[in-house]
Write a protein that holds these residues in place. Structure first.
Motif, PDB file in Angstrom:
ATOM      1  N   GLY A 286     -20.694  11.037  13.185  1.00  0.00           N
ATOM      2  CA  GLY A 286     -21.268  12.204  12.524  1.00  0.00           C
ATOM      3  C   GLY A 286     -20.321  12.921  11.591  1.00  0.00           C
ATOM      4  N   GLY A 287     -19.356  12.173  11.060  1.00  0.00           N
ATOM      5  CA  GLY A 287     -18.387  12.778  10.155  1.00  0.00           C
ATOM      6  C   GLY A 287     -17.081  13.150  10.807  1.00  0.00           C
ATOM      7  N   ASN A 288     -16.950  12.908  12.123  1.00  0.00           N
ATOM      8  CA  ASN A 288     -15.734  13.260  12.849  1.00  0.00           C
ATOM      9  C   ASN A 288     -14.910  12.035  13.259  1.00  0.00           C
ATOM     10  OD1 ASN A 288     -16.228  16.115  12.874  1.00  0.00           O
ATOM     11  ND2 ASN A 288     -17.808  15.742  14.423  1.00  0.00           N
ATOM     12  N   GLY A 289     -15.324  10.850  12.810  1.00  0.00           N
ATOM     13  CA  GLY A 289     -14.597   9.635  13.146  1.00  0.00           C
ATOM     14  C   GLY A 289     -13.221   9.607  12.522  1.00  0.00           C
ATOM     15  N   ARG A 290     -12.295   8.881  13.164  1.00  0.00           N
ATOM     16  CA  ARG A 290     -10.908   8.873  12.697  1.00  0.00           C
ATOM     17  C   ARG A 290     -10.485   7.538  12.106  1.00  0.00           C
ATOM     18  NH1 ARG A 290      -6.929  11.413  17.007  1.00  0.00           N
ATOM     19  NH2 ARG A 290      -5.606  11.284  15.144  1.00  0.00           N
ATOM     20  N   GLY A 291     -11.395   6.568  12.038  1.00  0.00           N
ATOM     21  CA  GLY A 291     -11.049   5.261  11.496  1.00  0.00           C
ATOM     22  C   GLY A 291     -11.200   5.200   9.990  1.00  0.00           C
ATOM     23  N   VAL A 292     -11.228   3.976   9.474  1.00  0.00           N
ATOM     24  CA  VAL A 292     -11.339   3.771   8.034  1.00  0.00           C
ATOM     25  C   VAL A 292     -12.450   2.771   7.717  1.00  0.00           C
ATOM     26  CG1 VAL A 292      -8.898   4.266   7.624  1.00  0.00           C
ATOM     27  CG2 VAL A 292      -9.630   1.906   8.034  1.00  0.00           C
ATOM     28  N   VAL A 293     -12.819   2.724   6.445  1.00  0.00           N
ATOM     29  CA  VAL A 293     -13.795   1.757   5.942  1.00  0.00           C
ATOM     30  C   VAL A 293     -13.100   0.413   5.769  1.00  0.00           C
ATOM     31  CG1 VAL A 293     -15.303   1.158   4.009  1.00  0.00           C
ATOM     32  CG2 VAL A 293     -15.117   3.551   4.764  1.00  0.00           C
ATOM     33  N   SER A 294     -13.640  -0.645   6.380  1.00  0.00           N
ATOM     34  CA  SER A 294     -13.097  -1.986   6.177  1.00  0.00           C
ATOM     35  C   SER A 294     -13.596  -2.562   4.864  1.00  0.00           C
ATOM     36  CB  SER A 294     -13.487  -2.909   7.338  1.00  0.00           C
ATOM     37  OG  SER A 294     -12.845  -2.514   8.524  1.00  0.00           O
ATOM     38  N   THR A 295     -14.873  -2.439   4.630  1.00  0.00           N
ATOM     39  CA  THR A 295     -15.470  -2.831   3.352  1.00  0.00           C
ATOM     40  C   THR A 295     -16.855  -2.203   3.284  1.00  0.00           C
ATOM     41  OG1 THR A 295     -15.903  -4.685   1.861  1.00  0.00           O
ATOM     42  CG2 THR A 295     -16.621  -4.937   4.126  1.00  0.00           C
ATOM     43  N   CYS A 296     -17.458  -2.273   2.122  1.00  0.00           N
ATOM     44  CA  CYS A 296     -18.792  -1.695   1.966  1.00  0.00           C
ATOM     45  C   CYS A 296     -19.543  -2.446   0.885  1.00  0.00           C
ATOM     46  CB  CYS A 296     -18.718  -0.200   1.628  1.00  0.00           C
ATOM     47  SG  CYS A 296     -17.881   0.164   0.080  1.00  0.00           S
TER      48      CYS A 296
ATOM     49  N   ILE B 180     -13.231   7.019   7.325  1.00  0.00           N
ATOM     50  CA  ILE B 180     -14.662   6.897   7.612  1.00  0.00           C
ATOM     51  C   ILE B 180     -15.353   8.257   7.572  1.00  0.00           C
ATOM     52  CG2 ILE B 180     -14.557   7.112  10.124  1.00  0.00           C
ATOM     53  CD1 ILE B 180     -16.566   4.422   8.232  1.00  0.00           C
ATOM     54  N   SER B 181     -14.620   9.308   7.891  1.00  0.00           N
ATOM     55  CA  SER B 181     -15.196  10.657   7.846  1.00  0.00           C
ATOM     56  C   SER B 181     -15.553  11.046   6.412  1.00  0.00           C
ATOM     57  CB  SER B 181     -14.217  11.671   8.437  1.00  0.00           C
ATOM     58  OG  SER B 181     -12.976  11.625   7.756  1.00  0.00           O
ATOM     59  N   LYS B 182     -14.704  10.661   5.466  1.00  0.00           N
ATOM     60  CA  LYS B 182     -14.994  10.964   4.063  1.00  0.00           C
ATOM     61  C   LYS B 182     -16.180  10.144   3.572  1.00  0.00           C
ATOM     62  CE  LYS B 182     -12.970  11.214  -0.560  1.00  0.00           C
ATOM     63  NZ  LYS B 182     -11.743  11.020  -1.387  1.00  0.00           N
ATOM     64  N   ALA B 183     -16.239   8.865   3.989  1.00  0.00           N
ATOM     65  CA  ALA B 183     -17.372   8.023   3.611  1.00  0.00           C
ATOM     66  C   ALA B 183     -18.681   8.638   4.098  1.00  0.00           C
ATOM     67  CB  ALA B 183     -17.192   6.621   4.191  1.00  0.00           C
ATOM     68  N   TYR B 184     -18.639   9.174   5.308  1.00  0.00           N
ATOM     69  CA  TYR B 184     -19.856   9.790   5.869  1.00  0.00           C
ATOM     70  C   TYR B 184     -20.262  11.014   5.062  1.00  0.00           C
ATOM     71  CZ  TYR B 184     -23.157  11.553   9.332  1.00  0.00           C
ATOM     72  OH  TYR B 184     -24.300  11.983   9.961  1.00  0.00           O
ATOM     73  N   ARG B 185     -19.283  11.794   4.628  1.00  0.00           N
ATOM     74  CA  ARG B 185     -19.610  12.962   3.803  1.00  0.00           C
ATOM     75  C   ARG B 185     -20.216  12.549   2.473  1.00  0.00           C
ATOM     76  NH1 ARG B 185     -14.563  14.729   5.812  1.00  0.00           N
ATOM     77  NH2 ARG B 185     -13.525  14.258   3.831  1.00  0.00           N
ATOM     78  N   LEU B 186     -19.716  11.456   1.910  1.00  0.00           N
ATOM     79  CA  LEU B 186     -20.235  10.990   0.630  1.00  0.00           C
ATOM     80  C   LEU B 186     -21.640  10.413   0.753  1.00  0.00           C
ATOM     81  CD1 LEU B 186     -17.040   9.250  -0.802  1.00  0.00           C
ATOM     82  CD2 LEU B 186     -18.097  11.354  -1.648  1.00  0.00           C
ATOM     83  N   CYS B 187     -21.905   9.756   1.886  1.00  0.00           N
ATOM     84  CA  CYS B 187     -23.230   9.134   2.067  1.00  0.00           C
ATOM     85  C   CYS B 187     -23.572   9.073   3.555  1.00  0.00           C
ATOM     86  CB  CYS B 187     -23.255   7.729   1.456  1.00  0.00           C
ATOM     87  SG  CYS B 187     -24.897   6.964   1.456  1.00  0.00           S
TER      88      CYS B 187
END
Length: 362
Positions: A43-53, A68-75
């Motif tokens: 829900g935007g509080n994750g601490r990992g990263v995007v592997s690919t998209c 991953i938290s920033k990715a969630y904020r973006l989409c």
């Protein structure tokens, strides 16, 4: 440009958004949706990263390596999936088997990238283009996935070219087109020029590959050492490395046999720290990350034991090797004197080409 070793034509194949493309292939209902593969966003509080998209997710500004938290904020409405490395490795092996058929020499550099040397059997770019199209067609037909291919006189140009028209791209750079292709590009397109080097070059007024190619190499050496020579060569399209299969490495380890048996915890800790350092240096030199740390102990009476711990995710962290080895060692402390200690890492994964590229030159 001619290679002084031999004339050659090199292909670089790069799968398009590999992890997310495999996920969409497995679940067609995800087609054309923004798909992000990585850790749980919570829900935007994750601490990992995007592997690919997927490319649809990239339209929102998401990219690999992003928190991953920033990715969630973006989409927040994107489809977030966990990494399924077993599936990706199985798919990768099948793809690489397809590619090998077409190669005179073959070099896999990551789970989704490979170089193909065809210079022994093909010496013109028209035939090389047809072969590249055939490879793309076969990968799509058999695995249902698209890839992008660069065709060029050497590895560095082929790698840059494969990224030129993604996804599903095919870019041909003939010897006489090297300067026309390379010189207008931003310096960030040269493999290895990253967050630290790029700003330093920009402060020198070097923004494009052409500017870098025409820069006084002695000035580059004074600022960047040996890397200055490497950058200058790459900017001029010079890359003498050959395409060759890397030997499979299953483990990396180091052992210490003591002249006198030891039992002192301080000496044990120092030995394991030294062994961890040596293993780490070898790990980076051979371009791997690891998932399992192993410990080997041999007592003065030659009783020998091994212990291992597997991590949740692969890493290159030296401290993980050291601390895990020390943790595994706790079982044996106080139970006798030690003749030998050994530290190792297994379940190796090759680092991405972009992470290790420069070490091939230096």
């Amino acid at each position: 440009m001619k290679n002084s070793l031999r004339n050659r034509i090199t292909l670089h194949l790069d799968m398009d958004s590999f992890y997310s493309s495999v996920e969409v292939r497995e679940r067609p209902e995800l087609k054309e949706l923004p798909v992000v593969v990585g850790s749980d966003p919570k829900g935007g509080n994750g601490r990992g990263v995007v592997s690919t998209c997927s490319y649809e997710a990239r339209e929102f500004g998401i990219h690999s390596g992003m928190p991953i938290s920033k990715a969630y904020r973006l989409c927040p409405d994107a489809v977030y999936l966990p990494v399924n490395m077993k599936l990706y490795k199985e798919t990768s092996e099948k793809i690489m088997d397809i590619i090998r058929i077409f190669a005179d020499r073959f070099q896999q550099v990551s789970v989704d990238e490979a170089y193909i040397d065809i210079g022994d059997s093909i010496n013109d770019y028209e035939s090389a283009t047809l072969l590249a199209k055939k490879i793309k067609s076969e990968v799509k037909r058999i695995q249902g996935l698209t890839c992008s291919i660069g065709v060029a006189p050497n590895k560095v140009i082929a790698k840059i070219a494969s990224d030129f028209n993604k996804p599903d791209g095919l870019t041909i750079v003939r010897p006489e087109e090297i300067q026309e292709f390379l010189f207008p590009l931003q310096i960030s397109k040269i493999p290895g020029i990253g967050k630290k080097t790029q700003p330093a070059l920009q402060e020198m007024g070097i923004e494009t590959v052409g500017k870098l190619a025409s820069c006084d190499v002695q000035l580059l050496i004074s600022c960047f050492g040996k890397f200055g020579v490497v950058m200058h060569q790459l900017a001029n399209g010079i890359d003498m490395r050959e395409v060759k299969e890397r030997e499979e490495v299953k483990s990396i380890s180091n052992e210490d046999t003591f002249e006198e048996d030891i039992s002192d915890p301080f000496e044990i800790k120092r030995s394991i720290t030294d062994l961890s350092e040596k293993v780490h240096v070898s790990l980076l030199k051979k371009h791997f990350r690891f998932r399992t740390v192993t410990l080997k102990v041999r007592f003065e009476d030659f009783r020998t034991y091994t212990r291992a711990k597997t991590l949740h995710a692969a890493t290159t962290d030296k401290e993980v090797i050291r601390k895990t080895s020390l943790s595994l060692m706790e079982e044996f402390i106080g139970k006798g004197r030690f003749r030998l200690l050994g530290v190792g890492v297994t379940k190796l994964e090759r680092l991405d080409e972009k992470q290790t590229y420069l070490s091939d030159f230096l």
